[in-house]
Design an enzyme around this catalytic site. Structure first.
Site, short mmCIF file in Angstrom:
data_model
loop_
_atom_site.label_atom_id
_atom_site.label_comp_id
_atom_site.label_asym_id
_atom_site.label_seq_id
_atom_site.Cartn_x
_atom_site.Cartn_y
_atom_site.Cartn_z
N HIS A 98 0.80 -1.29 0.11
CA HIS A 98 0.13 0.08 0.07
C HIS A 98 0.87 1.17 0.13
O HIS A 98 0.41 2.26 -0.82
CB HIS A 98 -1.01 0.00 1.16
CG HIS A 98 -1.86 1.35 1.40
ND1 HIS A 98 -2.97 1.36 0.88
CD2 HIS A 98 -1.37 2.41 2.05
CE1 HIS A 98 -3.35 2.52 1.17
NE2 HIS A 98 -2.64 3.14 1.77
N GLU A 99 1.69 1.20 0.72
CA GLU A 99 2.84 2.28 1.03
C GLU A 99 3.46 2.56 -0.48
O GLU A 99 3.83 4.06 -0.78
CB GLU A 99 3.51 2.48 2.29
CG GLU A 99 3.07 2.24 3.58
CD GLU A 99 2.22 3.43 3.72
OE1 GLU A 99 2.17 4.45 3.14
OE2 GLU A 99 0.96 3.25 4.25
N HIS A 102 1.55 4.72 -2.97
CA HIS A 102 1.61 5.92 -2.89
C HIS A 102 2.83 6.47 -3.68
O HIS A 102 2.81 7.38 -4.24
CB HIS A 102 1.83 6.46 -1.31
CG HIS A 102 0.43 6.41 -0.60
ND1 HIS A 102 -0.61 6.69 -1.21
CD2 HIS A 102 0.24 5.66 0.67
CE1 HIS A 102 -1.68 6.62 -0.29
NE2 HIS A 102 -1.40 5.84 0.83
#
Length: 227
Positions: A98-99, A102
């Site tokens: 998920h990070e 980004h």
């Protein structure tokens, strides 16, 4: 806290937030005990995903705390909490991906991410003054100050609204990558990763709901002061 017409709604969202935080902790903890199919730590998953997306220059750092994972768009770093950095769990895998999602958004200059980044500092500064402006305006009966406070609360609501597509997109990128690379290939792993990211997403939804409720509350107070 302001006792306006939507104060009961704010209390309700606060209570719901406690429930969602508990759900997130339980979900994260449950899947944090289950190894992912390829036995890769969160740091290894992040590094692999970054490299495959042309982001070899983006480092993966370990930061203290629990669920302190984040991507820093200023320093261009992926930062994972100690547990997620070192543990080969499904939770660590999902959070790390998920990070990195980004970081990929940053690379492609996703409009919502760029806008959120530009709003972050002004919002942080303005929300230090918004409550005081509102209270001062109500105390001295200055409609001008009251409405400035309302506008600042509206700015906060807009920030939380923009955050939603940014977070949803990062989770979508994460799940797609995990499935493509076989990290979420097993039914259990895919289900666990999805549940962890969904639980995290609920916190952002409630963040927006709270910002909206606060805006409606101070807007009602402003209108009452004009009557």
């Amino acid at each position: 806290m302001y006792f306006g017409p939507y104060f009961p709604l704010i209390i309700g969202i606060m209570l719901l937030s406690f429930i969602v935080q508990g759900y997130l902790s339980r979900t994260y903890g449950k899947w944090g005990q289950v190894r992912n199919p390829r036995n890769l730590t969160g740091a290894e998953v992040a590094r692999m995903m970054l490299d495959e997306n042309g982001l070899q220059s983006v480092p993966v750092n370990m930061v203290p705390g629990n669920l302190t994972d984040h991507y820093d768009p200023q320093r261009k770093t992926v930062n994972l909490s100690e547990a997620n950095f070192r543990t080969p769990s499904i939770s660590a895998m999902a959070v790390a991906a998920h990070e990195v999602g980004h970081a990929i958004q940053d690379k492609v200059r996703m409009p919502a991410l760029v806008l959120r980044g530009k709003m972050a500092l002004p919002l942080s500064l303005s929300m230090n003054f918004a409550p005081w402006l509102l209270m001062l305006g109500l105390f001295i009966q200055s409609s001008g100050l009251i409405w400035v406070g309302v506008i600042l609360f509206g700015f906060a609501m807009l920030f939380h609204l923009i955050t939603l597509p940014v977070e949803f997109d990062a989770s979508s990128r994460a799940l797609a990558y995990l499935r493509e690379r076989g990290l979420g290939g097993a039914v259990q792993a895919d289900d666990g990763a999805r549940k962890v990211l969904t639980a995290a997403a609920l916190t952002y939804v409630l963040g927006f709901a709270m910002a909206l409720a606060q805006l409606l509350n101070v807007l009602g107070m402003a209108r009452s002061s004009d009557d």
